[in-house]
Design a protein around this motif. Structure first.
Motif, PDB file in Angstrom:
ATOM      1  N   LEU A  21       9.209   9.660   1.342  1.00  0.00           N
ATOM      2  CA  LEU A  21       9.489   7.726   1.033  1.00  0.00           C
ATOM      3  C   LEU A  21       8.160   7.205   1.937  1.00  0.00           C
ATOM      4  N   ILE A  22       7.309   6.547   1.189  1.00  0.00           N
ATOM      5  CA  ILE A  22       6.479   5.327   1.849  1.00  0.00           C
ATOM      6  C   ILE A  22       7.160   4.162   1.482  1.00  0.00           C
ATOM      7  N   ILE A  23       7.375   3.360   2.826  1.00  0.00           N
ATOM      8  CA  ILE A  23       8.080   2.051   2.647  1.00  0.00           C
ATOM      9  C   ILE A  23       7.246   0.919   1.969  1.00  0.00           C
ATOM     10  N   GLY A  24       6.167   0.958   2.280  1.00  0.00           N
ATOM     11  CA  GLY A  24       5.285  -0.347   1.909  1.00  0.00           C
ATOM     12  C   GLY A  24       4.149   0.173   0.948  1.00  0.00           C
ATOM     13  N   SER A  25       4.039  -0.058  -0.229  1.00  0.00           N
ATOM     14  CA  SER A  25       2.872   0.406  -1.160  1.00  0.00           C
ATOM     15  C   SER A  25       2.634  -0.661  -2.121  1.00  0.00           C
ATOM     16  N   ALA A  26       1.334  -0.895  -2.293  1.00  0.00           N
ATOM     17  CA  ALA A  26       1.143  -2.176  -3.398  1.00  0.00           C
ATOM     18  C   ALA A  26       1.317  -1.740  -4.778  1.00  0.00           C
ATOM     19  N   ALA A  27       2.442  -2.268  -5.428  1.00  0.00           N
ATOM     20  CA  ALA A  27       2.602  -2.177  -6.790  1.00  0.00           C
ATOM     21  C   ALA A  27       1.666  -2.239  -7.812  1.00  0.00           C
ATOM     22  N   GLY A  28       1.416  -1.268  -8.630  1.00  0.00           N
ATOM     23  CA  GLY A  28       0.429  -1.223  -9.590  1.00  0.00           C
ATOM     24  C   GLY A  28      -0.558  -0.193  -9.035  1.00  0.00           C
ATOM     25  N   GLY A  29      -0.626   0.410  -7.817  1.00  0.00           N
ATOM     26  CA  GLY A  29      -1.533   1.385  -7.513  1.00  0.00           C
ATOM     27  C   GLY A  29      -1.318   2.732  -8.252  1.00  0.00           C
ATOM     28  N   GLU A  30      -2.059   3.547  -8.180  1.00  0.00           N
ATOM     29  CA  GLU A  30      -2.106   5.145  -9.028  1.00  0.00           C
ATOM     30  C   GLU A  30      -1.830   5.881  -8.070  1.00  0.00           C
ATOM     31  N   LEU A  31      -1.714   5.912  -6.592  1.00  0.00           N
ATOM     32  CA  LEU A  31      -1.601   6.851  -5.905  1.00  0.00           C
ATOM     33  C   LEU A  31      -0.054   7.722  -5.812  1.00  0.00           C
ATOM     34  N   VAL A  32       0.910   6.730  -5.892  1.00  0.00           N
ATOM     35  CA  VAL A  32       2.197   7.060  -5.987  1.00  0.00           C
ATOM     36  C   VAL A  32       2.860   6.600  -7.072  1.00  0.00           C
ATOM     37  N   GLN A  33       4.040   7.015  -7.159  1.00  0.00           N
ATOM     38  CA  GLN A  33       5.059   6.301  -8.386  1.00  0.00           C
ATOM     39  C   GLN A  33       5.848   5.250  -7.374  1.00  0.00           C
ATOM     40  N   HIS A  34       5.987   4.083  -7.990  1.00  0.00           N
ATOM     41  CA  HIS A  34       6.654   2.950  -7.306  1.00  0.00           C
ATOM     42  C   HIS A  34       8.076   2.768  -7.811  1.00  0.00           C
ATOM     43  N   THR A  35       8.882   2.351  -6.706  1.00  0.00           N
ATOM     44  CA  THR A  35       9.871   1.554  -7.111  1.00  0.00           C
ATOM     45  C   THR A  35       9.718   0.357  -7.776  1.00  0.00           C
ATOM     46  N   ASN A  36      10.709  -0.365  -7.913  1.00  0.00           N
ATOM     47  CA  ASN A  36      10.766  -2.037  -8.198  1.00  0.00           C
ATOM     48  C   ASN A  36       9.946  -2.570  -6.973  1.00  0.00           C
ATOM     49  N   PRO A  37       9.280  -3.617  -7.111  1.00  0.00           N
ATOM     50  CA  PRO A  37       8.763  -4.519  -5.886  1.00  0.00           C
ATOM     51  C   PRO A  37      10.116  -4.868  -5.250  1.00  0.00           C
ATOM     52  N   TYR A  38       9.852  -4.772  -3.713  1.00  0.00           N
ATOM     53  CA  TYR A  38      11.046  -5.771  -3.187  1.00  0.00           C
ATOM     54  C   TYR A  38      10.336  -6.893  -2.178  1.00  0.00           C
ATOM     55  N   TYR A  39       9.179  -6.953  -2.309  1.00  0.00           N
ATOM     56  CA  TYR A  39       8.668  -8.403  -1.863  1.00  0.00           C
ATOM     57  C   TYR A  39       7.433  -8.765  -2.624  1.00  0.00           C
TER      58      TYR A  39
END
Length: 285
Positions: free
Chosen positions: A96-114
């Motif tokens: 798990l990476i705790i902070g990642s810019a949603a929309g980037g293509e390097l990882v799969q993202h959770t729903n944004p949390y802030y």
């Protein structure tokens, strides 16, 4: 650190400062490689986000996730830079990476949390009434900014490049004075080496308060949509781990108030999900 709308590849590279991906595996494999601990990919020296002492706001949020999972947190530490994702999530050393810019293509993202924004930082009593980058008061001022980040493009549009002081995005000198480049920028602002700074708000708020000099942090909410200066921040998992992502989304919904409190405790500028307006604190129960 890290908005709204799509996120540029350059910004994701600087917010996550990473590259690489893990080959797709069968979804039948367990989402968590180790189920008795929460294995977090973290930077050991990146305050206010994270550090080895586990006192950054991403460390606190990781602890909230672990509390919901009823497990302890275990970190795999790696300084963020080229290859961060490849050498953390990609190798299976953490989940798990705790902070990642949603929309980037390097990882799969959770729903944004802030959601937050780049911010203008000034010494209190100087340029206090400036709220946008096309304000004539900024012309000719030495403004610190990290090279390659979205504000640089906007500064070019409004004629601030000539006096801009660009900082290299990576700190490679082991004898460096500051833990991060953002901390160096705020340090130079405190020492009056520059007149103002434009930094990612979640870093700017805490660093300004820690500087020992009275500063004002102004989220840049009146700029055009392009280049984007506001970003949604999510958690990052491996591309194939859909069940793990859904589990995290459930935790993010359940513990939303606790996570928001952590972010506010660290002076993170929080925006409403839509529109450029600061998020009002939740009413006390």
């Amino acid at each position: 650190m890290a908005g709204s709308g799509s996120v540029s590849t350059a910004f994701c590279a600087l917010l996550l400062i990473s590259a690489g991906a893990r080959p797709a595996l069968s979804q039948s494999l367990p989402d968590l490689v180790t189920t008795d601990v929460l294995r977090v990919c973290g930077d050991p020296g990146n305050m206010p986000f994270s550090q080895r002492k586990e006192d950054g706001f991403e460390n606190k949020i990781a602890a909230i996730v672990a509390d919901e999972l009823k497990v302890k947190v275990r970190y795999y530490w790696l300084t963020q830079g080229p290859g961060f994702v490849r050498n953390t999530l990609g190798t299976g050393l953490c989940d798990l990476i705790i902070g990642s810019a949603a929309g980037g293509e390097l990882v799969q993202h959770t729903n944004p949390y802030y959601r937050s924004s780049y911010s203008l930082v000034v010494r209190s009593g100087e340029l206090d009434d400036v709220t946008r980058l096309d304000d004539p008061k900024l012309k000719g001022k030495a403004i610190g900014v990290i090279g390659g980040t979205p504000p640089v493009n906007r500064m070019g549009e409004v004629g601030l490049i000539a006096s801009m002081k660009a900082y290299a995005p990576y700190q490679l000198d082991p004898a460096r004075k500051y833990q991060t480049v953002s901390a160096e920028v705020i340090g130079d602002l405190a020492e009056k080496k520059i007149d103002a700074a434009i930094l990612w708000g979640p870093a700017a708020g805490w660093l300004a308060k820690q500087s020992g000099v009275a500063m004002k942090v102004v989220p840049l909410l009146q700029e055009p949509d392009r280049p984007a200066l506001t970003f949604r921040i999510a958690m990052g998992v491996r591309m194939e781990e859909n069940d793990w992502k859904r589990s995290l989304n459930t935790i993010l919904r359940k513990r939303r108030a606790d996570i928001e409190k952590v972010l506010r405790d660290y002076d993170v500028p929080l925006l409403e999900d839509e529109g450029n307006k600061l998020l009002e604190p939740a009413a006390a129960p």
